[in-house]
Design a protein around this motif. Structure first.
Motif, short mmCIF file in Angstrom:
data_model
loop_
_atom_site.label_atom_id
_atom_site.label_comp_id
_atom_site.label_asym_id
_atom_site.label_seq_id
_atom_site.Cartn_x
_atom_site.Cartn_y
_atom_site.Cartn_z
N UNK A 1 0.83 -1.20 0.00
CA UNK A 1 0.00 0.00 0.00
C UNK A 1 0.87 1.26 0.00
N UNK A 2 1.95 1.24 0.78
CA UNK A 2 2.85 2.39 0.82
C UNK A 2 3.48 2.63 -0.55
N UNK A 3 3.93 1.56 -1.19
CA UNK A 3 4.57 1.74 -2.50
C UNK A 3 3.56 2.25 -3.53
N UNK A 4 2.31 1.83 -3.39
CA UNK A 4 1.27 2.32 -4.31
C UNK A 4 1.00 3.81 -4.07
N UNK A 5 0.89 4.19 -2.79
CA UNK A 5 0.57 5.58 -2.46
C UNK A 5 1.71 6.54 -2.76
N UNK A 6 2.95 6.06 -2.74
CA UNK A 6 4.08 6.96 -2.97
C UNK A 6 4.65 6.85 -4.38
N UNK A 7 3.93 6.22 -5.26
CA UNK A 7 4.39 6.13 -6.65
C UNK A 7 4.47 7.53 -7.25
N UNK A 8 5.53 7.80 -8.00
CA UNK A 8 5.76 9.15 -8.53
C UNK A 8 4.63 9.61 -9.45
N UNK A 9 4.13 8.73 -10.27
CA UNK A 9 3.04 9.11 -11.16
C UNK A 9 1.79 9.52 -10.40
N UNK A 10 1.50 8.82 -9.32
CA UNK A 10 0.31 9.14 -8.51
C UNK A 10 0.49 10.49 -7.84
N UNK A 11 1.67 10.75 -7.29
CA UNK A 11 1.93 12.03 -6.62
C UNK A 11 1.85 13.17 -7.62
N UNK A 12 2.40 12.96 -8.82
CA UNK A 12 2.35 13.99 -9.86
C UNK A 12 0.90 14.29 -10.25
N UNK B 1 -1.86 13.77 -8.45
CA UNK B 1 -2.54 14.44 -7.34
C UNK B 1 -2.12 15.90 -7.23
N UNK B 2 -0.84 16.20 -7.43
CA UNK B 2 -0.37 17.57 -7.35
C UNK B 2 -1.00 18.42 -8.45
N UNK B 3 -1.13 17.86 -9.62
CA UNK B 3 -1.74 18.62 -10.72
C UNK B 3 -3.23 18.84 -10.49
N UNK B 4 -3.94 17.81 -10.02
CA UNK B 4 -5.40 17.93 -9.86
C UNK B 4 -5.77 18.73 -8.61
N UNK B 5 -5.28 18.36 -7.47
CA UNK B 5 -5.71 18.98 -6.21
C UNK B 5 -5.08 20.35 -5.97
N UNK B 6 -3.82 20.48 -6.32
CA UNK B 6 -3.12 21.72 -6.01
C UNK B 6 -2.99 22.65 -7.21
N UNK B 7 -3.43 22.17 -8.37
CA UNK B 7 -3.36 23.00 -9.56
C UNK B 7 -1.93 23.26 -10.02
N UNK B 8 -1.02 22.38 -9.70
CA UNK B 8 0.37 22.56 -10.08
C UNK B 8 0.56 22.20 -11.56
N UNK B 9 1.57 22.85 -12.16
CA UNK B 9 1.88 22.57 -13.56
C UNK B 9 3.37 22.77 -13.77
N UNK B 10 3.83 22.34 -14.92
CA UNK B 10 5.24 22.50 -15.27
C UNK B 10 5.53 23.98 -15.48
N UNK B 11 6.69 24.46 -15.06
CA UNK B 11 7.02 25.86 -15.31
C UNK B 11 7.21 26.10 -16.81
N UNK B 12 6.77 27.29 -17.27
CA UNK B 12 6.83 27.58 -18.70
C UNK B 12 8.23 27.98 -19.14
N UNK B 13 8.85 28.93 -18.48
CA UNK B 13 10.18 29.38 -18.85
C UNK B 13 11.14 29.02 -17.71
N UNK B 14 12.13 28.30 -18.06
CA UNK B 14 13.13 27.95 -17.04
C UNK B 14 14.51 28.35 -17.53
N UNK B 15 15.33 28.83 -16.61
CA UNK B 15 16.71 29.16 -16.90
C UNK B 15 17.59 28.47 -15.88
N UNK B 16 18.69 27.98 -16.37
CA UNK B 16 19.65 27.37 -15.48
C UNK B 16 20.89 28.25 -15.49
#
Length: 83
Positions: free
Chosen positions: A53-64, A66-81
């Motif tokens: 259950x822990x491995x299922x809940x902490x899977x990177x795809x699932x976290x990504x 959830x972050x996009x749906x619940x928190x409205x997060x998205x990839x940054x548009x312009x990035x500079x290094x």
């Protein structure tokens, strides 16, 4: 009865009582061990389930997702290094 046969019969009775006591004690210990082993098996199964259950809940795809749906997060548009 002679003195020797009284001593011999006493030794036989003490031996028989001791044998019964040891057998009873052994059966009690066996029951305790069986209960502990059953509890160990139950806890091992629960542990395996929780690890899965822990491995299922902490899977990177699932976290990504959830972050996009619940928190409205998205990839940054312009990035500079900077170096």
């Amino acid at each position: 009865m002679t003195w020797g046969s009284v001593v011999l019969w006493s030794a036989v009775l003490i031996s028989a009582i001791s044998q019964l006591s040891v057998v009873t004690w052994n059966r009690d210990l066996l029951q305790v061990w069986q209960k502990a082993d059953a509890e160990r098996q139950t806890l091992a199964e629960e542990h395996s389930r929780l690890v899965l259950e822990k491995s299922t809940l902490t899977a990177h795809g699932r976290i990504d997702t959830l972050a996009r749906k619940r928190l409205g997060m998205k990839e940054p548009e312009n990035t500079r290094v900077f170096r």
